[in-house]
Design a protein around this motif. Structure first.
Motif, PDB file in Angstrom:
ATOM      1  N   PRO A  52      45.227  83.228  53.749  1.00  8.92           N
ATOM      2  CA  PRO A  52      45.888  81.920  53.871  1.00  8.92           C
ATOM      3  C   PRO A  52      46.373  81.347  52.544  1.00  8.92           C
ATOM      4  CG  PRO A  52      43.513  81.738  54.244  1.00  8.92           C
ATOM      5  CD  PRO A  52      43.832  83.194  54.216  1.00  8.92           C
ATOM      6  N   GLY A  53      45.949  81.919  51.427  1.00  5.63           N
ATOM      7  CA  GLY A  53      46.426  81.454  50.129  1.00  5.63           C
ATOM      8  C   GLY A  53      47.837  81.900  49.798  1.00  5.63           C
ATOM      9  N   LEU A  54      48.381  82.875  50.533  1.00  4.02           N
ATOM     10  CA  LEU A  54      49.731  83.360  50.280  1.00  4.02           C
ATOM     11  C   LEU A  54      50.763  82.386  50.849  1.00  4.02           C
ATOM     12  CD1 LEU A  54      49.405  87.179  51.118  1.00  4.02           C
ATOM     13  CD2 LEU A  54      49.590  86.143  48.844  1.00  4.02           C
ATOM     14  N   GLY A  55      51.906  82.279  50.155  1.00  2.17           N
ATOM     15  CA  GLY A  55      52.995  81.461  50.649  1.00  2.17           C
ATOM     16  C   GLY A  55      53.906  82.241  51.572  1.00  2.17           C
ATOM     17  N   GLN A  56      54.962  81.571  52.038  1.00  6.07           N
ATOM     18  CA  GLN A  56      55.951  82.214  52.892  1.00  6.07           C
ATOM     19  C   GLN A  56      56.825  83.143  52.049  1.00  6.07           C
ATOM     20  OE1 GLN A  56      56.070  81.837  56.116  1.00  6.07           O
ATOM     21  NE2 GLN A  56      54.876  79.978  56.507  1.00  6.07           N
ATOM     22  N   GLY A  57      57.237  84.257  52.641  1.00  6.33           N
ATOM     23  CA  GLY A  57      58.151  85.135  51.923  1.00  6.33           C
ATOM     24  C   GLY A  57      57.892  86.607  52.132  1.00  6.33           C
ATOM     25  N   PHE A  58      56.703  86.961  52.561  1.00  7.13           N
ATOM     26  CA  PHE A  58      56.420  88.358  52.882  1.00  7.13           C
ATOM     27  C   PHE A  58      56.674  88.608  54.367  1.00  7.13           C
ATOM     28  CE2 PHE A  58      53.461  88.283  49.109  1.00  7.13           C
ATOM     29  CZ  PHE A  58      54.186  89.209  48.361  1.00  7.13           C
ATOM     30  N   SER A  59      57.332  89.732  54.663  1.00  2.66           N
ATOM     31  CA  SER A  59      57.575  90.115  56.057  1.00  2.66           C
ATOM     32  C   SER A  59      56.328  90.689  56.713  1.00  2.66           C
ATOM     33  CB  SER A  59      58.711  91.139  56.138  1.00  2.66           C
ATOM     34  OG  SER A  59      59.925  90.570  55.722  1.00  2.66           O
ATOM     35  N   GLY A  60      55.421  91.201  55.900  1.00  2.00           N
ATOM     36  CA  GLY A  60      54.193  91.781  56.420  1.00  2.00           C
ATOM     37  C   GLY A  60      53.506  92.595  55.352  1.00  2.00           C
ATOM     38  N   ALA A  61      52.415  93.250  55.733  1.00  2.00           N
ATOM     39  CA  ALA A  61      51.632  94.019  54.764  1.00  2.00           C
ATOM     40  C   ALA A  61      50.941  95.184  55.454  1.00  2.00           C
ATOM     41  CB  ALA A  61      50.599  93.137  54.080  1.00  2.00           C
ATOM     42  N   ILE A  62      50.678  96.195  54.690  1.00  2.00           N
ATOM     43  CA  ILE A  62      49.886  97.348  55.117  1.00  2.00           C
ATOM     44  C   ILE A  62      48.487  97.160  54.534  1.00  2.00           C
ATOM     45  CG2 ILE A  62      49.648  99.848  54.996  1.00  2.00           C
ATOM     46  CD1 ILE A  62      52.788  99.795  54.435  1.00  2.00           C
ATOM     47  N   HIS A  63      47.509  97.079  55.398  1.00  2.00           N
ATOM     48  CA  HIS A  63      46.124  96.871  54.971  1.00  2.00           C
ATOM     49  C   HIS A  63      45.402  98.211  54.953  1.00  2.00           C
ATOM     50  CE1 HIS A  63      41.996  94.729  55.713  1.00  2.00           C
ATOM     51  NE2 HIS A  63      42.073  95.312  54.536  1.00  2.00           N
ATOM     52  N   TRP A  64      45.179  98.725  53.757  1.00  2.00           N
ATOM     53  CA  TRP A  64      44.388  99.947  53.591  1.00  2.00           C
ATOM     54  C   TRP A  64      42.914  99.548  53.522  1.00  2.00           C
ATOM     55  CZ3 TRP A  64      46.751 104.514  54.122  1.00  2.00           C
ATOM     56  CH2 TRP A  64      48.134 104.584  53.912  1.00  2.00           C
ATOM     57  N   HIS A  65      42.105 100.097  54.399  1.00  2.00           N
ATOM     58  CA  HIS A  65      40.707  99.677  54.507  1.00  2.00           C
ATOM     59  C   HIS A  65      39.778 100.408  53.539  1.00  2.00           C
ATOM     60  CE1 HIS A  65      41.567  97.322  58.110  1.00  2.00           C
ATOM     61  NE2 HIS A  65      42.276  98.344  58.559  1.00  2.00           N
ATOM     62  N   ASP A  66      40.144 101.607  53.105  1.00  2.00           N
ATOM     63  CA  ASP A  66      39.209 102.430  52.329  1.00  2.00           C
ATOM     64  C   ASP A  66      39.000 101.978  50.879  1.00  2.00           C
ATOM     65  OD1 ASP A  66      38.575 105.053  54.120  1.00  2.00           O
ATOM     66  OD2 ASP A  66      40.604 104.336  54.494  1.00  2.00           O
ATOM     67  N   PRO A  67      40.033 101.492  50.172  1.00  2.00           N
ATOM     68  CA  PRO A  67      39.795 101.118  48.776  1.00  2.00           C
ATOM     69  C   PRO A  67      38.753 100.014  48.635  1.00  2.00           C
ATOM     70  CG  PRO A  67      42.149 101.287  49.218  1.00  2.00           C
ATOM     71  CD  PRO A  67      41.449 101.352  50.547  1.00  2.00           C
ATOM     72  N   HIS A  68      37.977 100.114  47.567  1.00  2.00           N
ATOM     73  CA  HIS A  68      37.071  99.044  47.170  1.00  2.00           C
ATOM     74  C   HIS A  68      37.651  98.369  45.936  1.00  2.00           C
ATOM     75  CE1 HIS A  68      33.212 100.824  49.233  1.00  2.00           C
ATOM     76  NE2 HIS A  68      34.233 100.707  50.052  1.00  2.00           N
ATOM     77  N   SER A  69      37.219  97.154  45.673  1.00  2.00           N
ATOM     78  CA  SER A  69      37.680  96.442  44.479  1.00  2.00           C
ATOM     79  C   SER A  69      36.485  96.015  43.643  1.00  2.00           C
ATOM     80  CB  SER A  69      38.528  95.229  44.871  1.00  2.00           C
ATOM     81  OG  SER A  69      37.800  94.352  45.706  1.00  2.00           O
ATOM     82  N   ILE A  70      36.738  95.895  42.349  1.00  2.00           N
ATOM     83  CA  ILE A  70      35.715  95.534  41.368  1.00  2.00           C
ATOM     84  C   ILE A  70      36.137  94.226  40.707  1.00  2.00           C
ATOM     85  CG2 ILE A  70      34.492  96.241  39.287  1.00  2.00           C
ATOM     86  CD1 ILE A  70      33.883  97.973  41.737  1.00  2.00           C
ATOM     87  N   ARG A  71      35.281  93.232  40.762  1.00  2.00           N
ATOM     88  CA  ARG A  71      35.654  91.894  40.283  1.00  2.00           C
ATOM     89  C   ARG A  71      35.623  91.781  38.764  1.00  2.00           C
ATOM     90  NH1 ARG A  71      31.405  88.130  39.642  1.00  2.00           N
ATOM     91  NH2 ARG A  71      32.766  86.505  40.487  1.00  2.00           N
ATOM     92  N   ASP A  72      35.087  92.774  38.073  1.00  2.00           N
ATOM     93  CA  ASP A  72      35.112  92.809  36.606  1.00  2.00           C
ATOM     94  C   ASP A  72      34.960  94.267  36.184  1.00  2.00           C
ATOM     95  OD1 ASP A  72      34.677  92.695  33.865  1.00  2.00           O
ATOM     96  OD2 ASP A  72      33.489  90.857  33.967  1.00  2.00           O
ATOM     97  N   PRO A  73      36.072  95.001  36.031  1.00  2.00           N
ATOM     98  CA  PRO A  73      35.969  96.439  35.716  1.00  2.00           C
ATOM     99  C   PRO A  73      35.200  96.720  34.430  1.00  2.00           C
ATOM    100  CG  PRO A  73      38.195  95.876  36.383  1.00  2.00           C
ATOM    101  CD  PRO A  73      37.464  94.581  36.226  1.00  2.00           C
ATOM    102  N   GLY A  74      35.416  95.910  33.401  1.00  2.00           N
ATOM    103  CA  GLY A  74      34.678  96.127  32.161  1.00  2.00           C
ATOM    104  C   GLY A  74      33.181  95.994  32.351  1.00  2.00           C
ATOM    105  N   ALA A  75      32.767  95.036  33.187  1.00  2.00           N
ATOM    106  CA  ALA A  75      31.341  94.856  33.456  1.00  2.00           C
ATOM    107  C   ALA A  75      30.769  96.049  34.208  1.00  2.00           C
ATOM    108  CB  ALA A  75      31.113  93.569  34.253  1.00  2.00           C
TER     109      ALA A  75
END
Length: 413
Positions: free
Chosen positions: A179-202
């Motif tokens: 919900p934080g995104l504004g108008q302007g994207f037609s859609g998105a591809i949601h890849w479920h497998d990737p993980h994210s790291i909130r501080d790579p250096g840490a």
């Protein structure tokens, strides 16, 4: 000897190699001029990119090449004076991006990608840094409707072929997910497998601390050269000379400073990138979102929302030219919930890249006891632990979990 093995480089790849060897009973020293995770491993997108099964190839369409040549694109910028030094490398990169060669590289990289999350999972738990990881996946967002539908069909085909999880979100579903995104994207591809790291250096620092709890030695010093000595190696630094039976060269974009004097002609080049952090407006973002037409991304990080750019072709140590970041920032306004800048200056770093889009992992062909582990391009954070495992298996004479031949330094002999 000061150690069984000295690992040069304390980014994700070097720390991973050191930790994998220390876990197997070797006495390991880890050397770098800076603290762990403060160079390339600090400034990336923070993704463990399990779904990156299609390599980042050189564009093959003439229209795309001409667009990039104009040097106004947000996805690739270059320093004109640098292009002559990149010419041979770019030619090799273009050649290796031909469909058959690109497919061969994809097959070669797949075993590393398939093992990347289990290797990280084990170390994240052992190092006690589980709070750094999120598993909500990755969103590739498209502005143009036609491009979105074409790429959505392609993503579903790739997901079926490689056993990956994917969902296709139209504009309404995307706004519900973020919900934080504004108008302007037609859609998105949601890849479920990737993980994210909130501080790579840490994350790198956490792995390095775990390495030390197992008896590993960490030294902060500038490496100045390598020299064979008897049945081992001498590492010359600004803090003295250290000796080990074996040495691992894992200095990322600085690796050529040490292998070139030894006579190796490995075609390593850098793709520079920039990032800036921003205070989040409203609900912010729950997961990383890539603006696919403009090749930048915005990721939720510990310091705020990180906007990370595409590629800049420039000499490794050239002064920063953050025009690309400014262009991406302007394109992001109104679509991404970016508030005020957090950082005083943009961060700039270098991705160590080889033209065939594969890392170098294995024994130096002409120097017994010297091992290479570098050139992971956009995937160093993702592939560090699995590369460290493969290297350690080879060094200790264990059966490698996958055929190491595709990553052999001998391919450039």
């Amino acid at each position: 000897m000061d150690a069984d093995v000295i690992v040069l480089g304390a980014g994700m790849v070097g720390v991973s190699a050191a930790l994998a060897l220390q876990q197997r009973g070797r006495q390991v020293w880890l050397l770098d001029r800076r603290a762990p995770g403060e160079e390339t491993s600090h400034g990336n997108a923070g993704l463990l990119e399990r779904a990156a099964v299609i390599p980042y190839g050189f564009p093959r369409q003439l229209s795309s090449v001409l667009r990039l040549a104009a040097n106004r694109s947000p996805d690739v910028r270059y320093h004109p004076a640098t292009l002559p030094s990149y010419a041979g490398w770019l030619w090799q990169y273009w050649r290796e991006s031909a469909p058959a060669r690109l497919a061969a590289t994809g097959r070669a990289m797949l075993p590393l990608l398939e093992a990347c999350l289990p290797e990280h999972d084990a170390w994240i738990r052992a190092a006690g840094v589980t709070e750094l990881r999120r598993s909500e996946g990755l969103l590739e967002a498209w502005r143009g409707e036609a491009a979105f539908f074409d790429e959505a069909a392609n993503a579903q085909r790739i997901a079926r072929e490689y056993g990956l999880g994917v969902s296709v979100l139209d504009a309404v579903a995307l706004r519900q997910a973020e919900p934080g995104l504004g108008q302007g994207f037609s859609g998105a591809i949601h890849w479920h497998d990737p993980h994210s790291i909130r501080d790579p250096g840490a994350l790198v620092r956490g792995y390095a601390a775990y390495f030390q709890t197992l008896g590993g030695v960490l030294k902060q010093c500038a490496v100045q050269g390598l020299r064979q000595a008897g049945n081992g190696w001498q590492v010359h630094t600004d803090a003295g000379v250290y000796q080990a039976r074996e040495v691992v060269l894992a200095l990322g974009p600085w690796s050529d400073d040490l292998y070139t004097p030894l006579g190796y002609r490995i075609p390593l080049q850098v793709k520079r990138g920039y990032h800036m952090h921003y205070h989040a407006r409203g609900p912010g973002l729950q997961r990383t979102v890539v603006d696919m037409e403009n090749s930048f991304l915005v990721a939720p990080m510990a310091r705020g929302l990180r906007l990370a750019t595409g590629v800049e072709l420039a000499r490794r140590d050239a002064p920063p030219t953050p025009n690309q970041l400014a262009q991406a920032e302007a394109l992001a306004q109104g679509l991404f919930p970016l508030g005020e800048r957090v950082d005083a200056q943009p961060w700039v770093g270098c991705r160590p890249c080889l033209p065939d889009m594969r890392p170098v992992i294995g024994a130096a062909p002409r120097h017994p006891g010297l091992w290479f582990c570098f050139g992971h391009s956009h995937l160093g954070l993702t592939l560090g632990p699995v590369s460290g495992r493969l290297l350690a298996e080879m060094m200790l004479g264990e059966k490698p979990f996958t055929d190491p031949e595709p990553y052999s330094p001998a391919r450039f002999a």
